[in-house]
Design a protein around this motif. Structure first.
Motif, PDB file in Angstrom:
ATOM      1  N   UNK A   1     -28.489  25.768 -17.564  1.00 19.07           N
ATOM      2  CA  UNK A   1     -26.851  24.695 -17.162  1.00 19.07           C
ATOM      3  C   UNK A   1     -25.892  25.233 -16.516  1.00 19.07           C
ATOM      4  N   UNK A   2     -25.720  25.297 -15.264  1.00 18.03           N
ATOM      5  CA  UNK A   2     -24.541  26.120 -14.592  1.00 18.03           C
ATOM      6  C   UNK A   2     -23.553  25.503 -13.883  1.00 18.03           C
ATOM      7  N   UNK A   3     -22.730  25.801 -14.063  1.00 16.78           N
ATOM      8  CA  UNK A   3     -21.113  25.250 -13.301  1.00 16.78           C
ATOM      9  C   UNK A   3     -20.743  25.985 -12.191  1.00 16.78           C
ATOM     10  N   UNK A  50     -48.972  33.886  -9.856  1.00 20.54           N
ATOM     11  CA  UNK A  50     -49.691  33.003  -9.009  1.00 20.54           C
ATOM     12  C   UNK A  50     -49.464  31.842  -9.068  1.00 20.54           C
ATOM     13  N   UNK A  51     -48.223  30.975 -10.169  1.00 21.98           N
ATOM     14  CA  UNK A  51     -48.300  30.111 -11.057  1.00 21.98           C
ATOM     15  C   UNK A  51     -45.734  29.916 -10.018  1.00 21.98           C
ATOM     16  N   UNK A  52     -46.873  28.987  -9.741  1.00 18.74           N
ATOM     17  CA  UNK A  52     -45.270  28.126  -9.314  1.00 18.74           C
ATOM     18  C   UNK A  52     -43.880  27.833 -10.472  1.00 18.74           C
ATOM     19  N   UNK A  53     -43.676  27.734 -10.105  1.00 14.44           N
ATOM     20  CA  UNK A  53     -42.123  27.881 -10.841  1.00 14.44           C
ATOM     21  C   UNK A  53     -40.999  27.280 -10.378  1.00 14.44           C
ATOM     22  N   UNK A  54     -40.405  25.866 -11.064  1.00 18.28           N
ATOM     23  CA  UNK A  54     -39.703  24.589 -10.624  1.00 18.28           C
ATOM     24  C   UNK A  54     -38.591  25.138 -11.661  1.00 18.28           C
ATOM     25  N   UNK A  55     -37.460  24.897 -10.611  1.00 18.59           N
ATOM     26  CA  UNK A  55     -36.070  25.886 -11.775  1.00 18.59           C
ATOM     27  C   UNK A  55     -35.727  23.833 -11.464  1.00 18.59           C
ATOM     28  N   UNK A  56     -34.413  23.746 -13.046  1.00 12.04           N
ATOM     29  CA  UNK A  56     -34.450  22.125 -13.267  1.00 12.04           C
ATOM     30  C   UNK A  56     -32.115  22.852 -13.422  1.00 12.04           C
ATOM     31  N   UNK A 113     -35.334  21.296  -9.121  1.00 13.48           N
ATOM     32  CA  UNK A 113     -35.588  20.278 -10.194  1.00 13.48           C
ATOM     33  C   UNK A 113     -33.561  19.420 -10.475  1.00 13.48           C
ATOM     34  N   UNK A 114     -32.842  18.670  -9.492  1.00  3.31           N
ATOM     35  CA  UNK A 114     -31.962  18.513  -9.376  1.00  3.31           C
ATOM     36  C   UNK A 114     -31.219  17.565  -9.748  1.00  3.31           C
TER      37      UNK A 114
END
Length: 268
Positions: A134-136, A167-173, A210-211
């Motif tokens: 969680x980002x503000x 070697x694993x894909x990163x998904x950032x929400x 992920x937005x």
């Protein structure tokens, strides 16, 4: 930002969780506390067995139409593996953020669980790592107080780097939050903050962001101008007709690669 095209390495990593045409159609079933609240609201039990059963039912019903499913490691991943209900060709993302999150003076604080590594996800059969923060980005920075924005970036960077090594894909929400005693954000301000959050986190070079939906076509265009990595839209439980419109707008005006959505399917 100018280069909005994924690198060859990113495309190869995301291929594991995308459909044959490269589109992301991912079912998010990693909810824990949110799911408990939803079940409680309709007077349904919320014990571990019920959560496992609910997640198994959703994956069995929806994974044949999905490119991947997003699961939590506590209930969803073990239950789905044990039941054997994941459709052939459907990949899995595993959430690695701590189930219980830290806070400071009423604001969420980012933290990484050092045991939930990319190798840990791969060993349990996951195809990609998903981290929620969680980002503000506009929060005041005052002397003597922690820089919560910098903390988010540090945590995300550590996870992205760990994924790259494994070697694993990163998904950032990333999700916005209201500051203490703040009124709900107006739509235009909200859209601007979503784009700014995307700009900050794209610099950590995750394979996918992920937005939240950036409000409208103008907001989607702002996100497209802010990112240099692929992004997918989350549903945040919006009404289903609005979700369909948002998916189309985010793709047409924001260059989104698809969606990662959960509550929108079953909340009604």
């Amino acid at each position: 930002m100018t280069d909005t095209h994924p690198t060859a390495a990113t495309r190869a990593g995301l291929a594991a969780v995308a459909g044959p045409d490269g589109t992301l159609a991912i079912v998010a079933m990693d909810q824990r506390n949110t799911l408990r609240r939803m079940l409680t609201a309709v007077s349904r039990p919320t014990g571990p067995g019920e959560l496992r059963s609910f997640k198994t039912d959703v994956v069995e019903a929806l994974s044949p139409a999905a490119s991947a499913v997003l699961l939590d490691p506590e209930f969803g991943m073990p239950a789905v593996r044990e039941a054997g209900v994941l459709a052939a060709g459907c990949a899995t993302l595993v959430a690695v953020e701590p189930a219980e999150r830290d806070s400071w003076a009423g604001e969420p604080r980012a933290r990484r669980d050092p045991e939930r590594t990319a190798s840990w996800v791969r060993d349990m059969g996951g195809d990609a790592v998903k981290l929620l923060v969680q980002l503000r980005p506009d929060r005041p920075r005052r002397p003597g107080q922690p820089d919560l924005v910098a903390e988010v970036v540090q945590v995300v960077q550590a996870v992205v780097d760990d994924c790259a090594v494994a070697g694993v894909p990163s998904v950032v929400e990333t999700l916005l939050y209201r500051l203490p005693d703040e009124d709900p954000l107006p739509g235009r301000r909200r859209a601007d903050l979503i784009a700014e959050s995307a700009r900050i986190l794209t610099e950590t070079r995750p394979d996918l962001l992920k937005l939240e939906y950036p409000v409208d076509a103008r907001g989607c265009a702002a996100v497209a101008g802010a990112v240099t990595v692929p992004w997918a839209m989350l549903s945040a439980g919006m009404p289903f007709p609005a979700f369909l419109d948002a998916v189309a707008t985010s793709g047409d005006h924001g260059g989104a690669s698809g969606f990662i959505a959960g509550r929108v399917y079953w909340q009604e």
